[in-house]
Enzyme design. Sequence first.
Site, PDB file in Angstrom:
ATOM      1  N   THR A 184      22.858   3.689  11.485  1.00 18.89           N
ATOM      2  CA  THR A 184      21.953   3.919  10.340  1.00 18.89           C
ATOM      3  C   THR A 184      22.318   2.883   9.269  1.00 18.89           C
ATOM      4  O   THR A 184      21.820   1.767   9.330  1.00 18.89           O
ATOM      5  CB  THR A 184      22.043   5.375   9.821  1.00 18.89           C
ATOM      6  N   LYS A 210      29.063   5.963  15.281  1.00 21.66           N
ATOM      7  CA  LYS A 210      28.402   5.479  14.069  1.00 21.66           C
ATOM      8  C   LYS A 210      28.773   6.390  12.911  1.00 21.66           C
ATOM      9  O   LYS A 210      29.182   7.549  13.118  1.00 21.66           O
ATOM     10  CB  LYS A 210      26.886   5.398  14.225  1.00 21.66           C
ATOM     11  N   THR A 231      27.054  12.050   8.485  1.00 20.75           N
ATOM     12  CA  THR A 231      26.602  11.945   9.853  1.00 20.75           C
ATOM     13  C   THR A 231      27.497  10.979  10.581  1.00 20.75           C
ATOM     14  O   THR A 231      27.370   9.777  10.504  1.00 20.75           O
ATOM     15  CB  THR A 231      25.133  11.628  10.039  1.00 20.75           C
ATOM     16  N   GLU A 315      30.049   3.090   3.643  1.00 23.52           N
ATOM     17  CA  GLU A 315      29.080   2.483   2.732  1.00 23.52           C
ATOM     18  C   GLU A 315      29.779   1.819   1.546  1.00 23.52           C
ATOM     19  O   GLU A 315      30.458   2.464   0.766  1.00 23.52           O
ATOM     20  CB  GLU A 315      28.082   3.538   2.257  1.00 23.52           C
ATOM     21  N   ASN A 437      23.052   4.146  -1.632  1.00 23.52           N
ATOM     22  CA  ASN A 437      22.556   5.513  -1.600  1.00 23.52           C
ATOM     23  C   ASN A 437      21.484   5.802  -2.628  1.00 23.52           C
ATOM     24  O   ASN A 437      20.849   6.856  -2.599  1.00 23.52           O
ATOM     25  CB  ASN A 437      23.721   6.493  -1.726  1.00 23.52           C
ATOM     26  N   THR A 442      14.077   3.943   0.247  1.00 27.53           N
ATOM     27  CA  THR A 442      13.096   2.997  -0.318  1.00 27.53           C
ATOM     28  C   THR A 442      13.453   1.546  -0.033  1.00 27.53           C
ATOM     29  O   THR A 442      14.284   1.246   0.794  1.00 27.53           O
ATOM     30  CB  THR A 442      12.993   3.236  -1.827  1.00 27.53           C
TER      31      THR A 442
END
Lengths: 442, 442
Positions: A184, A210, A231, A315, A437, A442
């Site tokens: 992702t 992942k 996740t 992230e 995040n 978007t």
Amino acid sequence: MSDTHSDSAPSVHDSSEDRLAGSASPDPGDAGLEWLAEGSVTAAAGFRAAGIHCGLKRSRPDLALIVADASVPAAGMFTTNRVQAAPVRYCREVLAGGRARALVVNSGNANACTGAQGERDAAEMALILATALGAEADEILVCSTGVIGRNLPMDVLRTGIPAAVEALSAAAESADAAARAIMTTDTVPKACACRVELGGGSVVVGGIAKGSGMVGPDLELAAQGGAAHATTLAFLTTDAVLEPTPLAAMLQRAAEGSFNSITVDGDTSTNDTLLLLASGASGVAAESAEDRLLLQRAISAVAQRLALAVVRDGEGATRVLRFDVSGAVDEGQARRVARSLANSPLIKTAFHAGEPNWGRLMMAVGKGDRGIDPDSIAIRVGGLEVVAGGMGTPHDAAELSRRMTTDEVVIEVELGLGAAAATMWTCDLSAEYVRINATYLT
Amino acid sequence: MSDTHSDSAPSVHDSSEDRLAGSASPDPGDAGLEWLAEGSVTAAAGFRAAGIHCGLKRSRPDLALIVADASVPAAGMFTTNRVQAAPVRYCREVLAGGRARALVVNSGNANACTGAQGERDAAEMALILATALGAEADEILVCSTGVIGRNLPMDVLRTGIPAAVEALSAAAESADAAARAIMTTDTVPKACACRVELGGGSVVVGGIAKGSGMVGPDLELAAQGGAAHATTLAFLTTDAVLEPTPLAAMLQRAAEGSFNSITVDGDTSTNDTLLLLASGASGVAAESAEDRLLLQRAISAVAQRLALAVVRDGEGATRVLRFDVSGAVDEGQARRVARSLANSPLIKTAFHAGEPNWGRLMMAVGKGDRGIDPDSIAIRVGGLEVVAGGMGTPHDAAELSRRMTTDEVVIEVELGLGAAAATMWTCDLSAEYVRINATYLT
């Protein structure tokens, strides 16, 4: 680990083998293990994989398969979040029998909070794959990751899954395609495999994973009723001969020192899933106690290597932080303190910038457990002593800052209360985490 | 609240009275309370204050005093972090007697993790103030906030505290100077006061506070042994006649709906302190049950107004998020879920940018408590229904994004399990939070 990156998300990570096999993972150790170059989920005999783009995402791969040659012993661990995605519930039912034939995974859509339609969609994904393989739907595992709360566009899966079956192979390229298709916000695919010599011959353990955000897994066996934070998806395979019960026990033990010991943001996902399938294709079983320890070590090492790859690719992450808490009265206390440290935004931000503010470490230790004795705490950062007897010790702030900004920082916390220990890994918190995040949809 | 800002830290906050008295604080409500313009910690009769620069910081005010005319009933609540700063330990001892005369507070240095020297320094701060006032050291409360792990430069306090005593007055300017002198990364001073009419006449309750980072208080009464997440300091005064025991009970109740219901980063500080002193100078006591309720309401409302000001001024904050969790089986469950929501980095980041990713709310509800029934959850954001029966309901994503980006967003979560409720307030998570905490020392 592959050192290539997804085309649309340039990576800042050096994902060479050496990095993952480095100082961050002495436990459970990999003595006796032979790491395989480009090893992945099809390195173990008896498995094929595929990864394709079917249309859930605009252009990146979004559908993966892992298929055994026949129904084989399997076990799974799942999120303890009470809000569980439909595929998680489906997998729990399949694994009640202790066996599975194949796994279908989509990225781009979590199929969570989707009600009865979501349940039907997960079951249909299984049925489509079962039909294409000539298997039964109750032998098929299903995983999803992506946005919560949207129904799956089943039309693209109805054409995508059979197309993926056509692409199945045991080649390293197929395993790599599968590792990419489950990503992702990951910037690099995550895979590894190792070989271990048992009394009756050698067996292989491999896997893909992942993570990236909503990562703070707290996994429980399918048979239990448990808790996870991200996740995080990880799929392990082995060609060892293993019955369902010892296989589940080995998976649970492997999860403790790997996925249940990492956090990116402490947010336990609705979809966290860790699976292990044992094809038995090597014909080799772990007969002796020593063999069982070796096989456990291999499974644990693969799980840990994948979990650390998830942390490294968290992230916005620029470095890995490892918190080694020792001297606790029991493991629960050690884990609470390690988790308090690893989830502290103030600490993660300080290590991002090399801010030599060791007081934040003391804060997080003190809030982590009610049984802490502040006067017995000692702390080292990258080997540099900063706290002894609960007080700051003389050290050079510039040197501390340098040791806080290495690629991988080990923070040792000694509680001075007992003999129990625990380790948690996390990454730093950067402004990039916020950017990622704030614009996920978007 | 003052609408002026500290000269070195320009504020993005509108801190007018109307903002704080707005929709975010219907509970405990302020019916019967008269909010005082420029009200602060000296609005209640019998108190003087001062705030000066003594040299702990380069140029900003760093030393505050609040002084009663005589030893008066007092109570305190303190961090439950097991690593407690020396002044916290000192205050606990003083308040064992239920009375205090005065308070000295420094910013710029937390006097935490400073060992025996830190204990001596806290005691010396008390002694210096006691000597200047002609009081006893065991009547003096001491608070510190700032960097952990550095010894206080006592020389500047030895000259600074007597100088601050010279500056003591009941004037609004002195109270404002005190509110500014306790600030760390706060961008605005925080103060308020209200008058309430009891049977025997009117009494006033006022106070000042600071927060900004390491904010997630979990305060316990001095007499207990408790838990807090921030350096949050708040000092309340009243001229009501109140004995130590009911005063402590009222403070504890006020803390629940205020400082123990807010979080900025979930990091419980070593120094969190909430104090209440009652001068009795009004000569008015709360004799009837109705009067006691009114007085409780005034104390609770002042505490809540100050706590919300701390949230609004959280590090990097651009908006306030209020999580109203209802339908829980008990208050503990409601609070766990509200806290899980308010501490989620993914949620805080989504609300920063108006990312209409409501699935993250479901994730945080599900990980908050093991007794959640996912199928009975309903969620509204700014009045817009986004989840019913655990599933997404049709809504316009652009409209959701707009409602997520108002100045103050109310998120209602109905668990559908029982009748208990709880509220937590937090702020959004911005890249500015990372910037502030990556450069706190430098």
